[in-house]
Design a protein around this motif. Structure first.
Motif, short mmCIF file in Angstrom:
data_model
loop_
_atom_site.label_atom_id
_atom_site.label_comp_id
_atom_site.label_asym_id
_atom_site.label_seq_id
_atom_site.Cartn_x
_atom_site.Cartn_y
_atom_site.Cartn_z
N LEU A 127 0.85 -1.19 0.00
CA LEU A 127 0.00 0.00 0.00
C LEU A 127 0.88 1.24 0.00
O LEU A 127 1.75 1.39 0.86
CB LEU A 127 -0.91 0.00 1.23
N THR A 128 0.65 2.12 -0.98
CA THR A 128 1.37 3.39 -1.07
C THR A 128 0.35 4.51 -0.97
O THR A 128 -0.67 4.50 -1.67
CB THR A 128 2.12 3.50 -2.41
N ILE A 129 0.60 5.46 -0.07
CA ILE A 129 -0.29 6.61 0.11
C ILE A 129 0.54 7.88 -0.02
O ILE A 129 1.60 8.00 0.60
CB ILE A 129 -0.97 6.58 1.50
N SER A 130 0.05 8.82 -0.84
CA SER A 130 0.76 10.10 -0.96
C SER A 130 -0.23 11.25 -1.00
O SER A 130 -1.35 11.11 -1.48
CB SER A 130 1.64 10.12 -2.21
N ASP A 149 4.09 2.47 2.26
CA ASP A 149 4.91 3.62 1.95
C ASP A 149 4.00 4.85 1.99
O ASP A 149 3.09 4.98 1.17
CB ASP A 149 5.53 3.45 0.55
N ILE A 150 4.22 5.72 2.97
CA ILE A 150 3.40 6.92 3.14
C ILE A 150 4.30 8.14 2.92
O ILE A 150 5.35 8.26 3.56
CB ILE A 150 2.76 6.96 4.54
N THR A 151 3.88 9.02 2.02
CA THR A 151 4.67 10.21 1.69
C THR A 151 3.78 11.44 1.66
O THR A 151 2.66 11.38 1.14
CB THR A 151 5.33 10.04 0.30
N THR A 177 7.59 9.13 4.98
CA THR A 177 8.47 10.22 4.58
C THR A 177 7.68 11.53 4.49
O THR A 177 6.59 11.55 3.90
CB THR A 177 9.09 9.92 3.19
N ASP A 178 8.23 12.59 5.06
CA ASP A 178 7.63 13.93 4.95
C ASP A 178 6.14 13.94 5.29
O ASP A 178 5.35 14.57 4.59
CB ASP A 178 7.88 14.53 3.55
#
Length: 186
Positions: A127-130, A149-151, A177-178
């Motif tokens: 799961l990627t969240i941005s 991965d959370i950005t 990140t950030d």
């Protein structure tokens, strides 16, 4: 003499046919333009409909494009969730995420509203969240077993754990990140 196993022969035939007919599999970008989780044939793609299509790699809901591989859900509006999706078997607002998924919030928010207590979703794949703000959830926000991965995102005013795994210590990497975690409690 060259000896080729049947499985290798089949793979070679598939590669030749794919090259001949230009067949390829591409991930889909599913645009969410609905501000709720309603499932209805209304020409508006909701977050629930988008996740179902991504999970099924199909057009389960005709308001959204079909999923295909590692899809991207592209959020184009703020989303307010008021009910539990009972298809998950637990207290989450949207269906479980069962295949690798990217959620691009584009600076929008997903907010829980109302008196019903629930979390956002559980997941069993990458799961990627941005660029997403997630707030006001009253149970575990993201529960799962998969790499995360959370950005450039914000999690605020949630009253349970924001990220949680209960699968014996996840062996999957979680990268943040950030991003900001503001006024959350558990």
């Amino acid at each position: 003499n060259i000896i080729i196993s049947m499985s290798h022969l089949i793979k070679i035939i598939i590669l030749i046919l794919s090259a001949s007919f230009g067949l390829s599999v591409h991930a889909a970008t599913i645009v969410v333009d609905g501000g709720t989780s309603t499932v209805a044939t209304d020409s508006v793609c909701s977050i629930r409909e988008a996740i179902e299509n991504a999970n099924d790699d199909a057009t389960t809901n005709t308001d959204c494009v079909a999923g295909s591989g590692t899809d991207t859900i592209d959020i184009q509006t703020d989303i307010v969730l008021t009910t539990v999706d009972h298809s998950t078997g637990s207290d989450f607002a949207v269906p479980s995420i069962t295949g690798a998924l990217i959620i691009n919030g584009n600076g929008h928010s997903i907010i829980r509203s109302g008196v019903t207590s629930f979390g956002l979703t559980d997941f069993f794949a990458a799961l990627t969240i941005s660029e997403l703000t997630v707030s006001d959830f009253s149970q575990i926000v993201l529960k799962g077993d998969g790499p995360v991965d959370i950005t450039d995102s914000v999690f605020s005013n949630n009253s349970e754990a924001v990220l949680y795994t209960d699968f014996g210590g996840s062996a999957h990497p979680w990268s943040i990140t950030d991003s900001e975690f503001l006024d959350n409690s558990s």
